[in-house]
Design an enzyme around this catalytic site. Sequence first.
Site, mmCIF file in Angstrom:
data_model
loop_
_atom_site.group_PDB
_atom_site.id
_atom_site.type_symbol
_atom_site.label_atom_id
_atom_site.label_comp_id
_atom_site.label_asym_id
_atom_site.label_seq_id
_atom_site.Cartn_x
_atom_site.Cartn_y
_atom_site.Cartn_z
ATOM 1 N N ASP A 1 1.290 -1.567 -0.111
ATOM 2 C CA ASP A 1 -0.272 0.061 -0.034
ATOM 3 C C ASP A 1 0.967 1.248 -0.320
ATOM 4 O O ASP A 1 1.802 1.241 -0.403
ATOM 5 C CB ASP A 1 -0.947 -0.184 0.997
ATOM 6 C CG ASP A 1 -0.198 0.296 2.247
ATOM 7 O OD1 ASP A 1 0.950 0.618 2.313
ATOM 8 O OD2 ASP A 1 -0.870 0.558 3.935
ATOM 9 N N HIS A 2 0.358 2.680 -0.055
ATOM 10 C CA HIS A 2 0.801 3.911 -0.136
ATOM 11 C C HIS A 2 2.173 3.512 1.792
ATOM 12 O O HIS A 2 3.163 4.314 1.188
ATOM 13 C CB HIS A 2 -0.234 4.431 0.448
ATOM 14 C CG HIS A 2 -0.889 5.209 1.414
ATOM 15 N ND1 HIS A 2 -2.251 4.215 1.433
ATOM 16 C CD2 HIS A 2 -1.070 5.525 2.520
ATOM 17 C CE1 HIS A 2 -2.531 3.488 2.595
ATOM 18 N NE2 HIS A 2 -1.654 5.069 3.250
ATOM 19 N N CYS B 1 2.598 -2.608 4.000
ATOM 20 C CA CYS B 1 2.082 -1.916 3.963
ATOM 21 C C CYS B 1 2.363 -0.676 5.207
ATOM 22 O O CYS B 1 4.281 -1.344 5.490
ATOM 23 C CB CYS B 1 1.056 -2.578 4.491
ATOM 24 S SG CYS B 1 0.670 -3.288 6.153
ATOM 25 N N GLY B 2 1.900 -0.060 5.801
ATOM 26 C CA GLY B 2 3.006 0.790 7.060
ATOM 27 C C GLY B 2 3.955 -0.308 8.007
ATOM 28 O O GLY B 2 5.070 -0.142 8.307
ATOM 29 N N THR B 3 3.555 -0.875 9.117
ATOM 30 C CA THR B 3 3.210 -2.061 9.729
ATOM 31 C C THR B 3 3.994 -3.299 9.452
ATOM 32 O O THR B 3 4.329 -3.883 9.867
ATOM 33 C CB THR B 3 2.764 -1.966 10.899
ATOM 34 O OG1 THR B 3 1.757 -1.979 10.636
ATOM 35 C CG2 THR B 3 2.082 -0.812 11.482
ATOM 36 N N GLY B 4 3.239 -3.579 8.238
ATOM 37 C CA GLY B 4 3.841 -5.190 7.704
ATOM 38 C C GLY B 4 2.538 -5.847 8.434
ATOM 39 O O GLY B 4 1.863 -7.162 7.445
ATOM 40 N N ILE B 5 1.619 -5.063 9.182
ATOM 41 C CA ILE B 5 0.581 -6.213 10.246
ATOM 42 C C ILE B 5 -0.909 -6.472 9.424
ATOM 43 O O ILE B 5 -1.220 -7.552 8.953
ATOM 44 C CB ILE B 5 -0.273 -5.507 11.445
ATOM 45 C CG1 ILE B 5 0.844 -5.458 12.671
ATOM 46 C CG2 ILE B 5 -0.976 -6.503 12.084
ATOM 47 C CD1 ILE B 5 0.562 -4.105 13.496
ATOM 48 N N GLY B 6 -1.610 -5.249 8.716
ATOM 49 C CA GLY B 6 -2.285 -5.927 8.059
ATOM 50 C C GLY B 6 -2.285 -6.143 6.982
ATOM 51 O O GLY B 6 -3.548 -7.685 6.689
ATOM 52 N N ARG C 1 10.729 -32.479 11.683
ATOM 53 C CA ARG C 1 9.711 -31.715 12.344
ATOM 54 C C ARG C 1 8.912 -30.606 12.551
ATOM 55 O O ARG C 1 7.595 -30.334 12.329
ATOM 56 C CB ARG C 1 10.427 -31.618 14.116
ATOM 57 C CG ARG C 1 11.219 -30.846 14.210
ATOM 58 C CD ARG C 1 11.739 -30.268 15.318
ATOM 59 N NE ARG C 1 12.917 -28.961 15.216
ATOM 60 C CZ ARG C 1 13.732 -28.335 15.335
ATOM 61 N NH1 ARG C 1 14.219 -29.190 14.335
ATOM 62 N NH2 ARG C 1 13.981 -26.771 15.495
ATOM 63 N N HIS C 2 9.412 -29.335 11.541
ATOM 64 C CA HIS C 2 8.822 -28.684 10.813
ATOM 65 C C HIS C 2 7.487 -28.963 9.703
ATOM 66 O O HIS C 2 6.255 -28.381 9.810
ATOM 67 C CB HIS C 2 9.441 -27.205 10.686
ATOM 68 C CG HIS C 2 10.010 -26.769 11.709
ATOM 69 N ND1 HIS C 2 10.514 -26.278 12.951
ATOM 70 C CD2 HIS C 2 11.896 -27.249 11.674
ATOM 71 C CE1 HIS C 2 11.234 -25.901 13.703
ATOM 72 N NE2 HIS C 2 12.363 -26.484 12.626
HETATM 73 C C1 RB5 Z 1 -1.765 2.652 6.375
HETATM 74 O O1 RB5 Z 1 -1.830 3.965 7.029
HETATM 75 C C2 RB5 Z 1 -1.767 1.321 7.516
HETATM 76 O O2 RB5 Z 1 -2.797 1.553 8.815
HETATM 77 C C3 RB5 Z 1 -1.495 0.673 6.634
HETATM 78 O O3 RB5 Z 1 0.283 1.140 6.072
HETATM 79 C C4 RB5 Z 1 -1.490 -0.370 7.039
HETATM 80 O O4 RB5 Z 1 -0.425 -0.953 8.280
HETATM 81 C C5 RB5 Z 1 -1.939 -1.754 8.642
HETATM 82 O O5 RB5 Z 1 -1.625 -2.057 8.852
#
Ligand code: RB5
Length: 149
Positions: A7-8, A64-69, A131-132
């Site tokens: 994403d951005h 993405c910003g955090t990689g989480i989403g 094992r993995h």
């Molecule tokens: C976008 O602002 C941000 O929420 C996205 O890049 C990401 O960090 C979501 O997990």
Amino acid sequence: MLAIGSDHGGYELKCAIIELFQERKIDYVDFGTNGPDSVDYPDFGAKVAKAVAAGDADAGVVICGTGIGISIAANKVQGIRAALVHDEFTAQMAKEHNNANILAMGGRVLSPETGKRLVGIWLDTEYEGGRHQKRLDKISAIEQEQIKE
Ligand code: RB5
């Protein structure tokens, strides 16, 4: 062939990872985004994950910003093991133990240099198997149970 998408919030780091692919002469498909304008990370996580799941790409990188989403989104696609990594150790383990077919990173967490280093480690590390594999099979079994329900 590798697939990449962001994403951005991950756009700048995506450009750095593409540089790495070019330096290593790795074929890749870039699913975007292609600039800093705000977009929705699930759209890009899904494109990369579906390409990997379909066998059109051997593996992928999502940012993405955090990689989480974007890692959560990629992991919704059957057969995907997207690993969110932050450092050398997690990048190595993502392949060695989890055989992650997608690497996820945060563009607002890592510098371009660190991101490139982590992708390099993930690409160069071998899956250990043994094992993995039993544990990965259990993850696949969860998917199968869900499909049947
Ligand atoms: C976008 O602002 C941000 O929420 C996205 O890049 C990401 O960090 C979501 O997990």
